[in-house]
Design an enzyme around this catalytic site. Sequence first.
Site, short mmCIF file in Angstrom:
data_model
loop_
_atom_site.label_atom_id
_atom_site.label_comp_id
_atom_site.label_asym_id
_atom_site.label_seq_id
_atom_site.Cartn_x
_atom_site.Cartn_y
_atom_site.Cartn_z
N GLU B 62 0.87 -1.21 -0.16
CA GLU B 62 0.10 -0.09 -0.02
C GLU B 62 0.74 1.23 0.09
OE1 GLU B 62 -0.62 -2.75 2.03
OE2 GLU B 62 -2.34 -3.16 1.21
N HIS B 131 -11.62 -4.80 9.00
CA HIS B 131 -12.07 -4.70 7.60
C HIS B 131 -13.50 -3.88 7.69
CE1 HIS B 131 -9.27 -7.81 7.06
NE2 HIS B 131 -9.37 -7.69 5.66
C1 LIG Z 1 -2.38 -4.55 4.36
C2 LIG Z 1 -3.50 -5.32 3.58
N1 LIG Z 1 -3.48 -5.25 2.26
C3 LIG Z 1 -4.54 -6.19 1.51
C4 LIG Z 1 -5.02 -7.04 2.31
C5 LIG Z 1 -6.17 -7.89 1.35
N2 LIG Z 1 -5.75 -9.12 1.47
C6 LIG Z 1 -5.93 -10.20 2.39
S1 LIG Z 1 -5.05 -11.61 2.12
C7 LIG Z 1 -4.59 -11.20 0.71
C8 LIG Z 1 -3.39 -11.99 -0.01
C9 LIG Z 1 -2.26 -12.42 0.78
O1 LIG Z 1 -1.40 -13.10 0.13
P1 LIG Z 1 -0.10 -13.76 0.95
O2 LIG Z 1 0.38 -13.10 2.10
O3 LIG Z 1 0.59 -14.75 -0.12
O4 LIG Z 1 -0.83 -14.96 2.01
P2 LIG Z 1 -2.15 -16.22 1.34
O5 LIG Z 1 -3.54 -15.49 1.29
O6 LIG Z 1 -1.86 -16.73 -0.11
O7 LIG Z 1 -2.05 -17.23 2.23
C10 LIG Z 1 -4.65 -9.83 0.43
C11 LIG Z 1 -4.16 -8.85 -0.80
C12 LIG Z 1 -5.05 -7.03 3.52
N3 LIG Z 1 -5.66 -7.83 4.38
N4 LIG Z 1 -4.17 -6.33 4.32
#
Ligand SMILES: Cc1ncc(C[n+]2csc(CCOP(=O)(O)OP(=O)(O)O)c2C)c(N)n1
Lengths: 327, 330
Positions: B62, B131
């Site tokens: 972000e 959220h």
């Molecule tokens: C700061 C922030 N940005 C975006 C999100 C939305 N979001 C939730 S999970 C996710 C993907 C995370 O990917 P990863 O770290 O690879 O974990 P995975 O979901 O694959 O287990 C996103 C973009 C969030 N919760 N917090």
Amino acid sequence: MTQGKEFLLEIYRRMVLVREFELRAIEERRRGLIPGFIHSCVGQEASAVGACLALRKEDVITSTHRGHGHLLAKGGEPKYMMAELAAKAPGYCKGRGGSLHISDFDLGILGANGIVGGGFPAAAGAALAFQMRKEERVALCFFGDGAINEGTFHEAANLAGVWKLPVIFLLENNLYGEGTPQDQASPLEDLAIRASSYAFPGVSVDGNDPLAVYEATQEAVARARKGGGATLVECKTYRFRGHYEGDPQVYRKPGEMAEWMKKDPIPTFREKLLKDKTASENEVKAVEDGIRQVLDEAVAFATQAPVPQVEEALAGVYADTHNGLVF
Amino acid sequence: MTMREITYREAIREAMSIEMRKDTSVFLMGEDVGVFGGVWGVSEGMLGEFGAERVRDTPITEAAIIGAGLGAAMVGMRPIVEIMFGDFLMCAGDQIVNQVAKARFMSGGKANVPLVIRVTTGAPGSAAAQHSQSPESWFMNVPGIKIVCPATPADAKGLLLTALRGQDPVMFYEHKMLYGESGAVPEEDFTVPFGQAAVVREGSDVTVIAVGIMVKKALEAAEALAKEGISLEVIDPRTLVPLDRETLIRSVAKTGRVVIAHEAHERGGPGAEIAAVLASDAVEYLDGPVLRVAARNVPLPYSPVLENYVLPDAADIIKAVRSFWAQKGA
Ligand SMILES: Cc1ncc(C[n+]2csc(CCOP(=O)(O)OP(=O)(O)O)c2C)c(N)n1
């Protein structure tokens, strides 16, 4: 490294617990018991279990939005977890937190997290406290391949590197951050390389093999306990379900899922137990039946538990009142 | 103008698309805005029309999304950046507060920052504390950012087009529970100016100044109270910065009573600023206290029972309105 039968069965038990918990939670959500979102870790059981088995009870973990496996592997109680998912009063967070925010401080679970990358600095901070107090404890920070691109990773890893903190950065690289493939989010294939920027070791292991994860984590933990500082352990794995339940998954590469399903950690490990004659079919079945019963009880507990009292909503924002004022 | 019914989500997409067709310096970037079409489906189909250069998926980052938006804006682009949940704005806190908001002033007016930060706000239901927040007022205390809160599909389109054609950074708050709402929206290119509140419903007894989704709830309350012979005037400021003080004051001068409604927490929410404006500039018209209907001052809980208790709704507006007469009677 040869492992005793009990240990190997324990690995299997915990992996089945995680898998079955997730499948039950998904089912109960569909049936209406669970009001909020679930990010299931189906397919990623081996990394959660292998890593946590290398820890002691007094070690701590920070977890993520995809955290059920981490919590269960660290000893979290299925019934209080299920009750929390069901937003019930006896849940881990009294129904205030839900899936994204479960914690159990007695078990060293400092919390799941709704903020991607939110846990890195706190893991470093817990490790700093252990180091300052000369305790032989470590902090293990679970995170995903998406999270590694947040600034917090780099800031926390640098602290861990320069202060030689007893922290393990446990990366579960499941190839996607939400709908974005890992190769579009980072120019590196092996993300473990990033550890070298902070002068601590980084290793990549088969994340669907709980023993490989266990051994790599064990080595990292041993080093950390002796003052040798941090390690990045990258577990290569895959998530079998959507990012969240209901995700249309338009982003998957063709054939990829089928390939990974062949490497499903649970049947693979089960076969290994039988093939190596570590356990008999009956013993393995007994483990599975035991888990089913645990989850039946957890769901029954969550179903019967009361919802929180409305007044509870205003409690617990602060610990201290001042001049009679709470907030 | 030719009107037709489209959703709030479609209206936002339409505004972005109009501008991207006209002006090649406009582009969209954010987490999963491309292939996924945005987690809220706002940019669905835009990748197909504009390509991956201009509908750009980013890593989860972000601070860099907003900061890169600033950099691109300062050298002549007009970026739209999407932050999936308002809660995540704080991951980019420095970029917003110290970089984006200050660039023009600190440079003696040299920096031009036509950056639109599209961000969601509000509780979608059992999404819990990280959220569900309504961060509109977090940045009201930071001079340099304009703050826009569309409550209808038409305003979403018209206000976004104004944002996209301006020279200043805009925080554009899209309420998650409004995305699926339909309303009449002009088919043509049209703009809604900033700093011009909408009188959404005329009335004579009580002014309800409602922000974002609370406009809808205020209209529900007005409908219900009309049956009892109480007439509400519903005002939507539409932009909190700049704030159209005049329209608010004019309405209060007419009714003498005011309720301010927003989904953000009560303490330090947008209503605090609006109440202060009325206290300083409209006190002579007020026949009663300035009341606020807002989220209680606790983090948003996961449990539906607790969440409903914490969040404001139409019934809370009705209760606040009735209290004017309860006080008189007492
Ligand atoms: C700061 C922030 N940005 C975006 C999100 C939305 N979001 C939730 S999970 C996710 C993907 C995370 O990917 P990863 O770290 O690879 O974990 P995975 O979901 O694959 O287990 C996103 C973009 C969030 N919760 N917090």
